[in-house]
Design an enzyme around this catalytic site. Structure first.
Site, PDB file in Angstrom:
ATOM      1  N   SER A 151      49.345  42.203  35.220  1.00 63.14           N
ATOM      2  CA  SER A 151      48.355  41.122  35.194  1.00 63.14           C
ATOM      3  C   SER A 151      47.255  41.479  34.202  1.00 63.14           C
ATOM      4  CB  SER A 151      47.751  40.885  36.587  1.00 63.14           C
ATOM      5  OG  SER A 151      47.001  42.025  37.005  1.00 63.14           O
TER       6      SER A 151
ATOM      7  N   TYR B 177      31.587  52.835  40.041  1.00 56.03           N
ATOM      8  CA  TYR B 177      32.538  52.346  39.041  1.00 56.03           C
ATOM      9  C   TYR B 177      32.205  52.895  37.663  1.00 56.03           C
ATOM     10  CZ  TYR B 177      34.842  49.002  35.909  1.00 56.03           C
ATOM     11  OH  TYR B 177      35.590  48.424  34.901  1.00 56.03           O
TER      12      TYR B 177
END
Length: 249
Positions: A16, A150
């Site tokens: 994806s 992150y």
């Protein structure tokens, strides 16, 4: 064009978003391609779209032991490997007080630990020369609120492109990175927001991009093709920022 003709490539998280688009472009440039993913639905969709010659491997990017199985699957399919695009990743955005150890470990397992041991497992089958491209992020360069864990995980990858370049260049292995800004991919739909909140977050992020829009997966994939190709033979330990100017603020 045939910039990757005859080359054998692995794309993690290739079912994806940026990974899938890169697989399309690798194929159009003549490469033989293998992709990994975890979702059975996107794995099957990728199989149908990319065609029967693409090797589809079900693999969890965070599973250290499973990386050896990925390397063995590539060895059986291709015999060796010329290109690795380490693309699989997870983004969780939370204020510092909302983090717990489980979430912290999950981000680092997927974004740092798993990829590191995948590269270790692939070393015996990497050709000379070979190109490794890591998908990092503009977040490692900017002080975006709620992105602390992150951003730290992506900064670790950016460190790898330099340290591992120094370690592996003698055996013909180049490491480089692409560092996207906000890109219109399914990643943002996995952040756990309601649809209303997600739209608000997206608008807020877009407002921080001087170009005034999200990037397209194809814009990242084109840079990966360049770094994977022989055109980038003299490009080592470098990072290409593809962020609409976000990192300049």
């Amino acid at each position: 064009m045939d910039r990757l003709k005859g080359k054998r490539a692995l794309i993690t998280g290739g079912t994806s978003g940026i990974g899938l688009e890169t697989a399309r472009q690798f194929l159009s440039e003549g490469a033989r391609v293998a992709v990994t993913g975890t979702n059975p639905e996107t794995l099957e969709a990728a199989r149908k779209e990319l065609g029967p010659d693409v090797v589809i491997i079900k693999a969890d990017a965070a599973d250290v032991a499973g990386q050896k199985a990925v390397a063995e699957a590539i060895k059986q399919a291709f015999g060796g490997l010329d290109i690795v695009f380490v693309n699989a990743g997870v983004a969780l955005l939370k204020p510092v007080e909302a983090w717990d150890e489980v979430g912290f470990d999950r981000v680092f397992d997927v974004n740092v630990k798993g990829p590191y041991f995948l590269l270790q497992a692939l070393l015996p089958i990497l050709s000379n020369p070979a190109s490794i491209v890591l998908n990092t992020s503009v977040n490692a360069h900017i002080g975006m609120p709620n992105s602390s864990v992150y951003a730290a995980s992506k900064a670790a990858l950016q460190s790898f492109i330099r340290t591992l370049s120094g370690e592996l260049i003698g055996r013909g292995v180049r490491l480089n990175a692409v560092s996207p800004g906000p890109v219109a991919t399914p990643l943002y739909g996995k952040l756990g927001f309601t649809e209303t909140d997600l739209k608000a977050v997206a608008e807020s992020i877009k407002g921080q991009v001087p170009a005034g829009r999200f990037g397209k997966p194809s814009e990242i994939a084109k840079a990966v093709v360049f770094l994977a190709s022989d055109e980038a033979a003299y490009t080592v330990g470098s990072e290409i920022m593809i962020d609409g100017g976000m990192g300049t603020l």
